[in-house]
Design an enzyme around this catalytic site. Structure first.
Site, PDB file in Angstrom:
ATOM      1  N   SER A 217      46.961  51.175  34.274  1.00 38.24           N
ATOM      2  CA  SER A 217      48.092  51.893  33.669  1.00 38.24           C
ATOM      3  C   SER A 217      48.827  51.030  32.643  1.00 38.24           C
ATOM      4  O   SER A 217      49.120  51.488  31.528  1.00 38.24           O
ATOM      5  CB  SER A 217      49.063  52.399  34.736  1.00 38.24           C
ATOM      6  OG  SER A 217      49.391  51.376  35.641  1.00 38.24           O
TER       7      SER A 217
ATOM      8  N   HIS B  40      41.501  44.773  46.139  1.00 37.05           N
ATOM      9  CA  HIS B  40      42.241  44.615  44.882  1.00 37.05           C
ATOM     10  C   HIS B  40      41.416  43.809  43.896  1.00 37.05           C
ATOM     11  O   HIS B  40      40.633  42.944  44.285  1.00 37.05           O
ATOM     12  CB  HIS B  40      43.587  43.910  45.107  1.00 37.05           C
ATOM     13  CG  HIS B  40      44.565  44.184  44.022  1.00 37.05           C
ATOM     14  ND1 HIS B  40      44.615  43.437  42.877  1.00 37.05           N
ATOM     15  CD2 HIS B  40      45.504  45.156  43.884  1.00 37.05           C
ATOM     16  CE1 HIS B  40      45.554  43.930  42.086  1.00 37.05           C
ATOM     17  NE2 HIS B  40      46.109  44.973  42.666  1.00 37.05           N
TER      18      HIS B  40
ATOM     19  N   ASP C   5      49.311  50.766  48.177  1.00 37.86           N
ATOM     20  CA  ASP C   5      49.107  52.185  48.469  1.00 37.86           C
ATOM     21  C   ASP C   5      48.845  52.483  49.939  1.00 37.86           C
ATOM     22  O   ASP C   5      48.943  53.631  50.367  1.00 37.86           O
ATOM     23  CB  ASP C   5      47.944  52.717  47.621  1.00 37.86           C
ATOM     24  CG  ASP C   5      48.244  52.619  46.148  1.00 37.86           C
ATOM     25  OD1 ASP C   5      49.357  53.018  45.759  1.00 37.86           O
ATOM     26  OD2 ASP C   5      47.396  52.129  45.387  1.00 37.86           O
TER      27      ASP C   5
HETATM   28  N1  NMX Z   1      36.543  49.888  50.559  1.00 44.88           N
HETATM   29  C1  NMX Z   1      35.187  49.813  50.429  1.00 44.88           C
HETATM   30  N2  NMX Z   1      34.576  49.081  49.492  1.00 44.88           N
HETATM   31  C2  NMX Z   1      35.351  48.358  48.685  1.00 44.88           C
HETATM   32  C3  NMX Z   1      36.745  48.350  48.781  1.00 44.88           C
HETATM   33  C4  NMX Z   1      37.330  49.166  49.755  1.00 44.88           C
HETATM   34  N3  NMX Z   1      38.657  49.270  49.890  1.00 44.88           N
HETATM   35  N4  NMX Z   1      37.241  47.529  47.835  1.00 44.88           N
HETATM   36  C5  NMX Z   1      36.185  47.045  47.154  1.00 44.88           C
HETATM   37  N5  NMX Z   1      35.053  47.558  47.654  1.00 44.88           N
HETATM   38  C6  NMX Z   1      33.683  47.391  47.161  1.00 44.88           C
HETATM   39  C7  NMX Z   1      33.626  47.873  45.719  1.00 44.88           C
HETATM   40  O1  NMX Z   1      33.504  49.290  45.660  1.00 44.88           O
HETATM   41  C8  NMX Z   1      32.426  47.128  45.199  1.00 44.88           C
HETATM   42  O2  NMX Z   1      31.271  47.799  45.674  1.00 44.88           O
HETATM   43  P1  NMX Z   1      29.918  47.854  44.804  1.00 44.88           P
HETATM   44  O3  NMX Z   1      29.439  46.440  44.729  1.00 44.88           O
HETATM   45  O4  NMX Z   1      29.054  48.746  45.595  1.00 44.88           O
HETATM   46  O5  NMX Z   1      30.278  48.408  43.464  1.00 44.88           O
HETATM   47  C9  NMX Z   1      32.555  45.797  45.920  1.00 44.88           C
HETATM   48  O6  NMX Z   1      33.362  46.016  47.076  1.00 44.88           O
HETATM   49  C10 NMX Z   1      33.189  44.696  45.087  1.00 44.88           C
HETATM   50  O7  NMX Z   1      34.427  45.173  44.613  1.00 44.88           O
HETATM   51  P2  NMX Z   1      35.657  44.149  44.355  1.00 44.88           P
HETATM   52  O8  NMX Z   1      35.211  43.200  43.286  1.00 44.88           O
HETATM   53  O9  NMX Z   1      36.142  43.591  45.616  1.00 44.88           O
HETATM   54  O10 NMX Z   1      36.791  45.142  43.829  1.00 44.88           O
HETATM   55  P3  NMX Z   1      37.079  45.652  42.350  1.00 44.88           P
HETATM   56  O11 NMX Z   1      37.887  44.607  41.656  1.00 44.88           O
HETATM   57  O12 NMX Z   1      35.832  46.097  41.668  1.00 44.88           O
HETATM   58  O13 NMX Z   1      37.938  46.954  42.632  1.00 44.88           O
HETATM   59  C11 NMX Z   1      39.613  48.251  43.731  1.00 44.88           C
HETATM   60  C12 NMX Z   1      39.280  46.898  43.088  1.00 44.88           C
HETATM   61  C13 NMX Z   1      41.106  48.289  44.006  1.00 44.88           C
HETATM   62  C14 NMX Z   1      39.251  49.358  42.748  1.00 44.88           C
HETATM   63  C15 NMX Z   1      38.794  48.386  45.045  1.00 44.88           C
HETATM   64  O14 NMX Z   1      39.178  47.373  45.943  1.00 44.88           O
HETATM   65  C16 NMX Z   1      38.943  49.748  45.691  1.00 44.88           C
HETATM   66  O15 NMX Z   1      38.196  50.670  45.328  1.00 44.88           O
HETATM   67  N6  NMX Z   1      39.906  49.911  46.673  1.00 44.88           N
HETATM   68  C17 NMX Z   1      40.176  51.188  47.252  1.00 44.88           C
HETATM   69  C18 NMX Z   1      41.012  52.055  46.324  1.00 44.88           C
HETATM   70  C19 NMX Z   1      42.421  51.529  46.230  1.00 44.88           C
HETATM   71  O16 NMX Z   1      43.091  51.252  47.204  1.00 44.88           O
HETATM   72  N7  NMX Z   1      42.929  51.437  44.981  1.00 44.88           N
HETATM   73  C20 NMX Z   1      44.319  51.073  44.751  1.00 44.88           C
HETATM   74  C21 NMX Z   1      44.514  49.683  44.111  1.00 44.88           C
HETATM   75  C22 NMX Z   1      45.970  49.392  43.914  1.00 44.88           C
HETATM   76  N8  NMX Z   1      46.582  50.278  42.922  1.00 44.88           N
HETATM   77  O17 NMX Z   1      47.601  50.855  43.168  1.00 44.88           O
HETATM   78  O18 NMX Z   1      46.022  50.456  41.822  1.00 44.88           O
HETATM   79  C1  MLT Z   2      48.820  47.990  40.230  1.00 42.77           C
HETATM   80  O1  MLT Z   2      49.929  48.015  40.753  1.00 42.77           O
HETATM   81  O2  MLT Z   2      48.670  48.197  39.015  1.00 42.77           O
HETATM   82  C2  MLT Z   2      47.622  47.842  41.101  1.00 42.77           C
HETATM   83  O3  MLT Z   2      47.866  46.997  42.159  1.00 42.77           O
HETATM   84  C3  MLT Z   2      46.338  47.576  40.372  1.00 42.77           C
HETATM   85  C4  MLT Z   2      46.182  46.259  39.678  1.00 42.77           C
HETATM   86  O4  MLT Z   2      47.049  45.404  39.623  1.00 42.77           O
HETATM   87  O5  MLT Z   2      45.054  46.068  39.151  1.00 42.77           O
END
Ligand code: NMX
Ligand code: MLT
Length: 442
Positions: free
Chosen positions: A241, A318, A373
């Site tokens: 964002s 994250h 979240d």
């Molecule tokens: N549950 C299951 N798998 C996960 C999760 C999770 N909560 N977090 C990461 N992974 C997986 C991810 O999908 C990836 O899988 P693949 O290799 O199959 O593509 C692998 O672990 C490596 O990912 P990371 O490098 O740890 O995480 P990345 O930096 O790519 O993504 C998020 C960060 C936040 C997108 C990821 O942790 C996620 O999808 N979390 C769940 C959704 C969430 O809570 N989002 C909110 C974040 C905060 N916000 O407000 O924005």
């Molecule tokens: C945010 O507040 O924007 C989320 O935690 C996602 C991020 O920092 O990448």
């Protein structure tokens, strides 16, 4: 009395030579290198953006202008009999780097009140949406409809000196921030309480308390709103964002275009919409449990089932953080104090005990800990905002404070159009082949 805008201008003048000096004397200094994984993998960790509004340490979490969240919540002025500080004071802190005095916050509250009238055509835009529309789509369109109010645009067309861009951007940003909570509350009432109708703002209330009032909520929902907006305000510049807002504004699109775009980025389930997803996921579990609290084994089974279906555990993981998000901890403390017996809170707390170990065991997520979240929806649910589609609207109102503060400073410091370079897969392949040949030669 010196106004926020005067103080901001002082800070801008002090800061400008720092950027000029860095560029002039050290423009060629290497800050970071980029690997193939980073090019393919969403630029994770590449140090290529600048902001002074906040900084995210992977282990400590976010600091706003150098202050931890605990310090921000402690040091910002608060309304009498309230636990959470004025959101208006946060704006002062984000823009100037200084904690405001109570007098400065009072002045700013008046300033915000004078700017909060929403033109009727915005209500018409909102009313024209079908009631099944997602509130984030409505919010984005409502902000977009306000674009015709942009002072920056008007002045730019007349011919504006680059050094003055920040001034009308500040006016636009502050106007929009003052209106956003009213727009959010209107969307809520239209979608979920159409018979109650829309409340007019109470001129005696601060931004948080007025939002609670317009939502039709009693105390302590005013504190919940202040806490929510403050915790979500900024997370340095690389998140979707904030980055989107900055990127769009870098083309000199006005803040209405940029904010609408940042709202669209926040509406994805991997980003802000995760708060909605957490509640949806919890409600599914609750239904499965037929009302009783799950045992530890039942919780573990549910988490594994989600993972084995190829889905993520919402609210966990994250891109930068490697510890429990302090925004999660602040809200957990609030829950322990105000709603320790809440059934959903018990679910969330029980999940905290099992999810990190499971994610570690699965071995994919780099960060097994909860993010903001995982907790935020539970607080809203407890105070009667059970329409979880709405939660990301609340996130957006908070996030706008950080994104808009950044855009004002981007303009003040003359940061240019953002335009990174892309390459093709073939180019990457050739690059690594060349490296291989070189190492064979050595
Ligand atoms: N549950 C299951 N798998 C996960 C999760 C999770 N909560 N977090 C990461 N992974 C997986 C991810 O999908 C990836 O899988 P693949 O290799 O199959 O593509 C692998 O672990 C490596 O990912 P990371 O490098 O740890 O995480 P990345 O930096 O790519 O993504 C998020 C960060 C936040 C997108 C990821 O942790 C996620 O999808 N979390 C769940 C959704 C969430 O809570 N989002 C909110 C974040 C905060 N916000 O407000 O924005
Ligand atoms: C945010 O507040 O924007 C989320 O935690 C996602 C991020 O920092 O990448």
């Amino acid at each position: 009395m010196i106004t926020l805008k005067d103080k901001l201008f002082q800070k801008i003048q002090e800061h400008r030579p720092r950027i000029t000096k860095l560029l002039k004397n050290h423009g060629d200094k290497v800050v970071d290198q980029v690997t193939v994984s980073q090019v393919i993998g969403g630029m994770r960790g590449v140090k290529s953006l600048i902001t002074d509004i906040s900084y995210l340490d992977p282990n400590e979490g976010i600091r706003y202008r150098g202050y931890t969240l605990t310090e921000v919540l402690e040091k910002l002025p608060k309304p009498e009999d309230s636990e959470m500080p004025y959101v208006e004071g946060l704006y002062h802190l984000l823009l100037t780097g200084e904690m405001p005095t109570t007098k400065e916050v009072d002045e700013l509250m008046t300033n915000f009140r004078n700017r909060r009238t929403v033109p009727n055509y915005v209500w018409d835009v909102i009313d024209s949406f079908p009631s099944e529309s997602h509130p984030m789509a409505i919010l984005s369109a409502a902000v977009m409809s306000l674009e015709r109010e942009s002072h920056f645009n008007l002045k730019y067309k007349k011919g504006l000196n680059k050094l003055d861009y920040w001034d009308s951007t500040y006016e636009d940003a502050t106007n929009l921030l003052a209106k956003l909570p009213l727009i959010g509350a209107y969307i809520y009432n239209k979608l979920y309480h159409p018979k109650k109708g829309h409340r007019h703002p109470d001129p005696n209330l601060d931004l948080g308390a007025n939002f609670a009032y317009m939502m039709g909520k009693d105390k302590p929902y005013d504190d919940v709103s202040r806490m929510y907006f403050i915790l979500h305000a900024d997370h340095e510049s690389g998140n979707v964002s904030a980055h989107t807002g900055h990127l769009v504004a870098s083309s000199l699109s006005d803040v209405y275009y940029a904010t609408s775009a940042m709202i669209n980025g926040l509406a994805g389930p991997l980003h802000g919409l995760a708060n909605q997803e957490v509640l949806r996921w919890l409600q599914q579990l609750r239904k499965q449990m037929g009302g009783k609290l799950p045992s530890e084994q039942e919780l573990k089974d549910y988490v594994w089932e989600t993972l084995n279906n190829g889905q993520v555990i919402p609210g966990y993981g994250h891109a930068v953080l490697r510890k429990t998000d302090p925004r999660y901890s602040v809200q957990r403390e609030f829950c322990l104090k105000h709603l320790p017996e809440d059934e959903l809170f018990k679910y969330v707390d029980a999940l905290y005990k099992v999810v990190p170990d499971i994610l570690r065991e699965q071995g994919k997520a780099k960060n097994p800990w909860p993010n903001v979240d995982a907790q935020s929806g539970v607080v809203q649910w407890h105070y009667g905002v059970t329409q979880y589609d709405f939660y990301t609207v609340l996130f957006s109102i908070g996030r706008a404070f950080g994104v808009l503060s950044n855009i004002i400073w981007d303009r003040a410091l003359g940061y240019p159009l953002e335009r990174p370079k892309s390459i093709t897969t073939e180019m990457l392949e050739k690059m690594v082949e060349f490296e291989k040949e070189l190492s064979n030669l050595n």
